[in-house]
Design a protein around this motif. Structure first.
Motif, PDB file in Angstrom:
ATOM      1  N   GLU A   4       0.738  -1.189   0.059  1.00 12.43           N
ATOM      2  CA  GLU A   4      -0.027   0.043   0.154  1.00 12.43           C
ATOM      3  C   GLU A   4       1.007   1.139   0.095  1.00 12.43           C
ATOM      4  OE1 GLU A   4      -2.905   2.254   3.034  1.00 12.43           O
ATOM      5  OE2 GLU A   4      -2.467   0.518   3.446  1.00 12.43           O
ATOM      6  N   LEU A   8       0.990   4.142  -3.017  1.00 11.92           N
ATOM      7  CA  LEU A   8       0.963   5.412  -2.442  1.00 11.92           C
ATOM      8  C   LEU A   8       2.117   6.354  -3.152  1.00 11.92           C
ATOM      9  CD1 LEU A   8      -0.967   5.219   0.682  1.00 11.92           C
ATOM     10  CD2 LEU A   8      -2.024   6.028  -1.484  1.00 11.92           C
ATOM     11  N   LYS A  10       4.366   5.537  -5.269  1.00 11.31           N
ATOM     12  CA  LYS A  10       4.542   5.608  -6.845  1.00 11.31           C
ATOM     13  C   LYS A  10       3.680   6.417  -7.620  1.00 11.31           C
ATOM     14  CE  LYS A  10       6.806   1.302  -7.670  1.00 11.31           C
ATOM     15  NZ  LYS A  10       6.572  -0.130  -8.154  1.00 11.31           N
ATOM     16  N   LYS A  11       2.256   6.770  -6.776  1.00 14.32           N
ATOM     17  CA  LYS A  11       1.316   7.790  -7.270  1.00 14.32           C
ATOM     18  C   LYS A  11       1.798   9.237  -6.660  1.00 14.32           C
ATOM     19  CE  LYS A  11      -2.390   4.906  -6.345  1.00 14.32           C
ATOM     20  NZ  LYS A  11      -3.640   4.623  -5.777  1.00 14.32           N
ATOM     21  N   GLN A  12       2.914   9.432  -5.887  1.00 18.21           N
ATOM     22  CA  GLN A  12       3.415  10.402  -5.497  1.00 18.21           C
ATOM     23  C   GLN A  12       2.352  11.124  -4.569  1.00 18.21           C
ATOM     24  OE1 GLN A  12       6.747  12.053  -6.685  1.00 18.21           O
ATOM     25  NE2 GLN A  12       6.653   9.921  -6.875  1.00 18.21           N
ATOM     26  N   ASP A  13       1.888  10.264  -3.680  1.00 17.69           N
ATOM     27  CA  ASP A  13       0.656  10.551  -2.673  1.00 17.69           C
ATOM     28  C   ASP A  13       1.587  11.023  -1.561  1.00 17.69           C
ATOM     29  OD1 ASP A  13      -1.279  11.024  -0.803  1.00 17.69           O
ATOM     30  OD2 ASP A  13      -2.475   9.466  -1.996  1.00 17.69           O
ATOM     31  N   PHE A  14       1.316  12.135  -0.851  1.00 19.37           N
ATOM     32  CA  PHE A  14       2.024  12.555   0.274  1.00 19.37           C
ATOM     33  C   PHE A  14       1.778  11.539   1.529  1.00 19.37           C
ATOM     34  CE2 PHE A  14       2.980  16.372  -1.875  1.00 19.37           C
ATOM     35  CZ  PHE A  14       4.391  16.482  -1.537  1.00 19.37           C
ATOM     36  N   LEU A  15       0.564  10.913   1.419  1.00 17.47           N
ATOM     37  CA  LEU A  15      -0.092  10.010   2.470  1.00 17.47           C
ATOM     38  C   LEU A  15       0.943   8.805   2.625  1.00 17.47           C
ATOM     39  CD1 LEU A  15      -1.960   9.159   4.855  1.00 17.47           C
ATOM     40  CD2 LEU A  15      -3.422   7.994   2.755  1.00 17.47           C
ATOM     41  N   GLY A  16       1.363   8.495   1.373  1.00 22.51           N
ATOM     42  CA  GLY A  16       2.314   7.348   1.320  1.00 22.51           C
ATOM     43  C   GLY A  16       3.716   7.538   2.184  1.00 22.51           C
ATOM     44  N   GLU A  18       4.077   9.718   4.182  1.00 21.05           N
ATOM     45  CA  GLU A  18       3.786   9.781   5.953  1.00 21.05           C
ATOM     46  C   GLU A  18       3.823   8.203   6.600  1.00 21.05           C
ATOM     47  OE1 GLU A  18       0.073  11.924   6.967  1.00 21.05           O
ATOM     48  OE2 GLU A  18       0.783  13.577   5.820  1.00 21.05           O
ATOM     49  N   TRP A  57      11.585   9.130  -2.596  1.00 23.85           N
ATOM     50  CA  TRP A  57      10.749   9.947  -3.007  1.00 23.85           C
ATOM     51  C   TRP A  57      10.722   9.797  -4.570  1.00 23.85           C
ATOM     52  CZ3 TRP A  57       5.408  11.253  -2.018  1.00 23.85           C
ATOM     53  CH2 TRP A  57       4.810  12.196  -2.880  1.00 23.85           C
TER      54      TRP A  57
END
Length: 174
Positions: A4, A8, A10-16, A18, A57
Motif C-alpha cells: 500500500e 501510494l 508511486k502515485k506521488q501521494d504524500f500520505l504514502g 507519511e 520519493w
C-alpha cells in the motif's frame, strides 16, 4: 502494508510518504546516526535524513519487491547517502588520514586524502564505512564492531580484505 505504501509513493501521494516515515523512519534515523556518529558530523544528520526521504520519493519507481524488501532497499539508499555525506565532510573539513595503512607496501603519497578516498571507491559500501572509521577517525576495531553490531573479528576481516583489494589495484600479481 508495504504494498500500500509503495503504491501510494508511486502515485506521488504524500500520505504514502507519511506512512513510509511511520513504518521505517526510526530505522532510517538509526542508520544515519550510526554512520554520521562523530561530533563534527552531527549537524549533517538532518540534511542526510531529508536527502534520504527525497531520494526515496524520487526513486520509488525503481523499487522491485522481488529483489528486496522495502526496508532493505531504503536502508541501502540511506547507507549510501550517509557514506557520500561522510566523504564530503572529510573533504570539506580537510581531515587528514593516518600517514599510511599498517602492513602496507604502498607508497605514502597514495594516502593523501583525495587519493585515499578515491581508493575507497573500489570497496563495498560496508568496507568503505569500516575503512573511514578506522583510518580517518581512528576508531578502534572494538568501537567499530559495537557501532555496526558485528564481531571484532569481522571488522578485522573487512580491513584485511579491503587492504588486499587496494593492493591488487597497484600490483595485480599479488
Amino acid at each position: 502494508m508495504e504494498k500500500e505504501i509503495v503504491a501510494l509513493l508511486k502515485k506521488q501521494d504524500f500520505l504514502g510518504l507519511e506512512k513510509f516515515i511511520d513504518l521505517l523512519g526510526t530505522d532510517i534515523v538509526k542508520c544515519i546516526r550510526a554512520i554520521l556518529n562523530h561530533p563534527e558530523e552531527r549537524t549533517y544528520r538532518k540534511e542526510a535524513e531529508n536527502e534520504v526521504f527525497y531520494r526515496i520519493w524520487q526513486k520509488i519507481s525503481s523499487y522491485d519487491e522481488n529483489r528486496s524488501s522495502l526496508k532493505t532497499w531504503s536502508l541501502t539508499i540511506t547507507r549510501n547517502i550517509c557514506l557520500d555525506k561522510k566523504r564530503s565532510i572529510i573533504r570539506e573539513r580537510n581531515i587528514v588520514p593516518m600517514d599510511q595503512l599498517p602492513e602496507s607496501i604502498l607508497e605514502e603519497d597514495y594516502f593523501e586524502k583525495e587519493h585515499f578516498l578515491d581508493l575507497l571507491k573500489h570497496l563495498t559500501a560496508e568496507d568503505q564505512l569500516i575503512f573511514l572509521k578506522y583510518y580517518y577517525y581512528q576508531d578502534t576495531p572494538n568501537e567499530i564492531a559495537k557501532e555496526l553490531e558485528m564481531d571484532v573479528s569481522q571488522v578485522y576481516n573487512h580491513l584485511s580484505r579491503g587492504r588486499k583489494k587496494i593492493k591488487m589495484l597497484f600490483d595485480p600479481g599479488i
